[in-house]
Write an enzyme that holds these catalytic residues in place. Structure first.
Site, PDB file in Angstrom:
ATOM      1  N   LYS A  38      32.072  36.612  42.258  1.00  0.00           N
ATOM      2  CA  LYS A  38      33.183  37.349  42.783  1.00  0.00           C
ATOM      3  C   LYS A  38      33.106  38.803  42.384  1.00  0.00           C
ATOM      4  CE  LYS A  38      35.695  36.218  38.571  1.00  0.00           C
ATOM      5  NZ  LYS A  38      36.607  35.152  37.708  1.00  0.00           N
ATOM      6  N   TYR A 264      39.064  70.213  33.246  1.00  0.00           N
ATOM      7  CA  TYR A 264      40.573  70.255  33.686  1.00  0.00           C
ATOM      8  C   TYR A 264      41.292  70.181  32.407  1.00  0.00           C
ATOM      9  CZ  TYR A 264      39.475  69.179  38.647  1.00  0.00           C
ATOM     10  OH  TYR A 264      38.863  69.543  39.956  1.00  0.00           O
TER      11      TYR A 264
HETATM   12  C1  LIG Z   1      35.659  34.548  36.656  1.00  0.00           C
HETATM   13  C2  LIG Z   1      35.889  32.827  36.382  1.00  0.00           C
HETATM   14  C3  LIG Z   1      34.778  32.504  35.758  1.00  0.00           C
HETATM   15  C4  LIG Z   1      33.419  33.030  35.120  1.00  0.00           C
HETATM   16  O1  LIG Z   1      33.824  33.488  33.928  1.00  0.00           O
HETATM   17  P1  LIG Z   1      32.695  34.203  33.173  1.00  0.00           P
HETATM   18  O2  LIG Z   1      33.509  34.176  31.684  1.00  0.00           O
HETATM   19  O3  LIG Z   1      32.417  35.473  33.611  1.00  0.00           O
HETATM   20  O4  LIG Z   1      31.655  33.100  32.980  1.00  0.00           O
HETATM   21  C5  LIG Z   1      34.926  30.969  35.746  1.00  0.00           C
HETATM   22  N1  LIG Z   1      36.111  30.478  36.370  1.00  0.00           N
HETATM   23  C6  LIG Z   1      37.034  31.103  36.945  1.00  0.00           C
HETATM   24  C7  LIG Z   1      38.066  30.095  37.314  1.00  0.00           C
HETATM   25  C8  LIG Z   1      36.819  32.588  36.749  1.00  0.00           C
HETATM   26  O5  LIG Z   1      38.023  33.106  37.401  1.00  0.00           O
END
Ligand SMILES: *Cc1c(COP(=O)(O)O)cnc(C)c1O
Length: 368
Positions: A38, A264
């Site tokens: 993701k 800035y």
């Molecule tokens: C993002 C996510 C993961 C991965 O988690 P990590 O800590 O990056 O390994 C796993 N399960 C779900 C439901 C997630 O949203």
């Protein structure tokens, strides 16, 4: 390595392989590996990373949103893709693109069944998400009966997996809470399977769950941050290799006199004669405006240069008074030697946020 003067994010695909191999070595041979890609594979590049992961024999992919799954299908990814947070307006395209939804509430279940029936589906794979304490998405145990009754009314869908998500798997102080979540999921999944009469895939571990709770690996684990080189633990971090290096270069060096201001809002006033370097990277590239004024740093010729004054949209200025350097010199924002975790910590953030903040304006360069 690239000699580009532009800001680039280098992605080391051999480090990705190293990390996947390391994490897989913690699993039983029959535990499946789901790769979480993701948010552009945690800020790197979802399609290049997913394509490489397909060659490394991962079993499953997961994305957060439907659009991310579509992008993977467009890139030719063929492995199953779980969409963790689908929204009903996308159910039609989920089916058209062979994406597999997480079903997390009765409302979503009813809507997905309606769409699947309309599309004349049979046994379309869905994943039932249970809430065991994160209180984010998911059914609770009291809903199992209604879920089972609903599933009996249709042939359009079939439960491919049951899953839950741990709330504090990286935190030793929350061990009791985590063990409770694991126990709850065990009884919830047993009860659900008894009603279904078949055994879907069971999964609940993210990266820290994989590393800290081997007894909870079940049929599959969902690995994100670990693949990208972070284990939420200093000892584990030594074994993993961050895959991303954010680098830029010095555009201009200034010497500002004692009492002069920088940037800035004149947020930085030189206490003495100060040498500063201006870098072509700013908050539009992912350098949060919480950095600056002494919070956060980059590395130039191996030395730490603090971010001085306010972060601009397209630039930051760093204090290089005591660092031998010249215009055009390479600057490392984070990478294997200079942890994104440390930089993130300087604004009370975490590697996850810093990595996923690197904006799409920054060119990705891949090393194999
Ligand atoms: C993002 C996510 C993961 C991965 O988690 P990590 O800590 O990056 O390994 C796993 N399960 C779900 C439901 C997630 O949203």
């Amino acid at each position: 390595m690239s000699k580009s003067q532009e800001t680039i994010l280098e992605i080391d695909l051999s480090a990705l392989k190293h990390n996947v191999t390391f994490i897989k070595s913690k699993l039983k041979s029959n535990t499946n590996f789901l790769a979480v890609v993701k948010a552009y594979a945690y800020g790197s590049d979802a399609t290049e990373v997913a394509k490489h992961l397909e060659t490394l024999d991962v079993d499953y992919f997961a994305v957060a949103y439907t659009s991310e799954g579509i992008a993977l299908r467009d890139a030719g990814i063929e492995k199953p893709i779980l969409v963790l947070h689908p929204l009903p307006e996308n159910f039609k395209v989920i089916i058209e693109r062979c994406l597999e939804p997480s079903i997390y509430s009765q409302r979503v279940l009813d809507k997905f069944i309606a769409v699947a029936e309309k599309q004349k589906q049979a046994d379309y794979p869905i994943h039932i998400k249970f809430n065991t304490g994160l209180n984010r998405l998911g059914f609770t145990d009291v809903e199992i009966e209604t879920v089972l009754k609903t599933l009996e009314t249709t042939k359009a869908i079939k439960v491919k997996s049951l899953f839950s998500h741990l709330a504090a798997s990286e935190d030793e102080n929350e061990k009791e809470f985590t063990l409770n979540q694991i126990e709850d999921f065990k009884s919830i999944s047993q009860k659900t399977m008894d009603g279904l009469g078949y055994q879907p895939i069971l999964h609940q571990c993210n990266t820290s769950g994989i590393l800290n709770y081997p007894e909870a690996h079940l049929d599959m684990v969902r690995c994100g941050i670990g693949m990208y080189g972070f284990g939420n633990d200093p000892e584990i971090n030594k074994k993993l290799k961050p895959i991303a290096t954010l680098k830029t270069s010095i555009s201009q060096i200034h010497t500002i006199k004692k009492g002069d201001s920088l940037g800035y809002n004149r947020a930085f006033i030189a206490k003495e004669n100060t040498k500063t370097a201006t870098l072509p990277i700013g908050h539009a590239d992912g350098i949060n405006r919480l950095f600056g004024n002494g919070k956060g740093f980059v590395f130039i010729n191996g030395e730490k240069a603090p971010i001085a004054g306010n972060v601009c949209m397209d630039m930051i200025m760093v204090d290089v008074t005591n660092i031998p350097c010249k215009e055009g010199d390479e600057v490392i924002v984070f990478g294997p030697e200079h942890s994104a975790e440390d930089l993130a910590a300087s604004i009370n953030s975490i590697s996850y946020e810093l990595l996923t903040s690197v904006s799409q304006r920054v060119k990705r360069v891949f090393h194999r």
